[in-house]
Scaffold this active site. Structure first.
Site, PDB file in Angstrom:
ATOM      1  N   ALA A  14      22.190  39.804 102.821  1.00 49.84           N
ATOM      2  CA  ALA A  14      21.626  38.801 101.913  1.00 49.84           C
ATOM      3  C   ALA A  14      20.770  39.463 100.843  1.00 49.84           C
ATOM      4  O   ALA A  14      20.227  40.544 101.052  1.00 49.84           O
ATOM      5  CB  ALA A  14      20.782  37.798 102.702  1.00 49.84           C
ATOM      6  N   ASP A  15      20.683  38.786  99.711  1.00 54.44           N
ATOM      7  CA  ASP A  15      19.771  39.216  98.661  1.00 54.44           C
ATOM      8  C   ASP A  15      19.184  37.979  97.994  1.00 54.44           C
ATOM      9  O   ASP A  15      19.909  37.033  97.694  1.00 54.44           O
ATOM     10  CB  ASP A  15      20.459  40.085  97.615  1.00 54.44           C
ATOM     11  CG  ASP A  15      19.426  40.792  96.759  1.00 54.44           C
ATOM     12  OD1 ASP A  15      18.898  41.814  97.225  1.00 54.44           O
ATOM     13  OD2 ASP A  15      19.121  40.293  95.667  1.00 54.44           O
ATOM     14  N   THR A  16      17.882  37.999  97.793  1.00 59.27           N
ATOM     15  CA  THR A  16      17.184  36.858  97.208  1.00 59.27           C
ATOM     16  C   THR A  16      16.680  37.211  95.817  1.00 59.27           C
ATOM     17  O   THR A  16      16.104  38.272  95.608  1.00 59.27           O
ATOM     18  CB  THR A  16      16.014  36.421  98.117  1.00 59.27           C
ATOM     19  OG1 THR A  16      16.549  36.080  99.402  1.00 59.27           O
ATOM     20  CG2 THR A  16      15.280  35.224  97.545  1.00 59.27           C
TER      21      THR A  16
END
Length: 186
Positions: free
Chosen positions: A66-68
């Site tokens: 994941a990347d935010t």
């Protein structure tokens, strides 16, 4: 099948425990640079790069990466490099609405099955005084977080309201992730 989290983030590790009690952490080696992509494409691209990096290290299992990304009017705010940048980001967010995008990539090996999605949450900040911003920066909390704040920490004091998944703002949209993994039989 073994579950792997492609992340160094202690927040993502804690959130994944809501779904799985046992998983292995393999930190990906990816440069999280702010490319000239829109926020949604950037979050997806970085999550895919993280999944692919970890996929090269294992033979079998399910990878969760994941990347935010935080964005104001389409402009991406990454992780601040110094106090000046943290101040600028928090001043930019002050009294305004912004979006938090988390790109998630699931990869199953050896089948090479892959799925990616983006969860978006809108966040509104109260107007912040210079004193509040400087005090928050002095806490050192802003420095490993996109947009220079952590909603799960002292940054919660700045949030007037949110629309969407709270856990997405923390770094992993657990309800959506749970449903996507359930579709795969996990």
């Amino acid at each position: 099948m073994k579950i792997y989290l492609a992340s160094k983030s202690p927040r993502r590790q804690e959130l994944l425990k809501k779904i799985y009690s046992r998983f292995e952490i393999i930190p990906p080696e990816v440069k999280e640079e702010v490319y000239s992509l829109n926020p949604m494409e950037l979050a997806l691209t970085l999550s895919r790069q993280k999944a692919e990096n970890v996929a090269a290290k294992i033979k079998e299992g399910v990878i969760i990466a994941a990347d935010t990304v935080v964005a104001v009017e389409g402009k991406v705010l990454g992780k601040p490099r110094d106090e000046e940048e943290a101040y600028f980001m928090l001043k930019t967010l002050s009294g305004r609405e912004h979006e938090v995008y988390t790109g998630v990539t699931l990869m199953e090996l050896p089948q090479k099955r892959e799925k990616s999605f983006v969860e978006v949450t809108k966040v509104w900040f109260y107007p912040l005084t210079d004193e509040e911003i400087k005090s928050y920066i002095d806490s050192r909390e802003p420095f490993d977080k996109a947009g220079a704040y952590g909603i799960q920490g002292k940054g919660a004091l700045f949030v007037a309201k949110i629309e969407g998944c709270y856990f997405n703002v923390v770094g992993l949209p657990v309800a959506r992730l749970y449903r996507e993994l359930r579709e795969w039989g996990y």
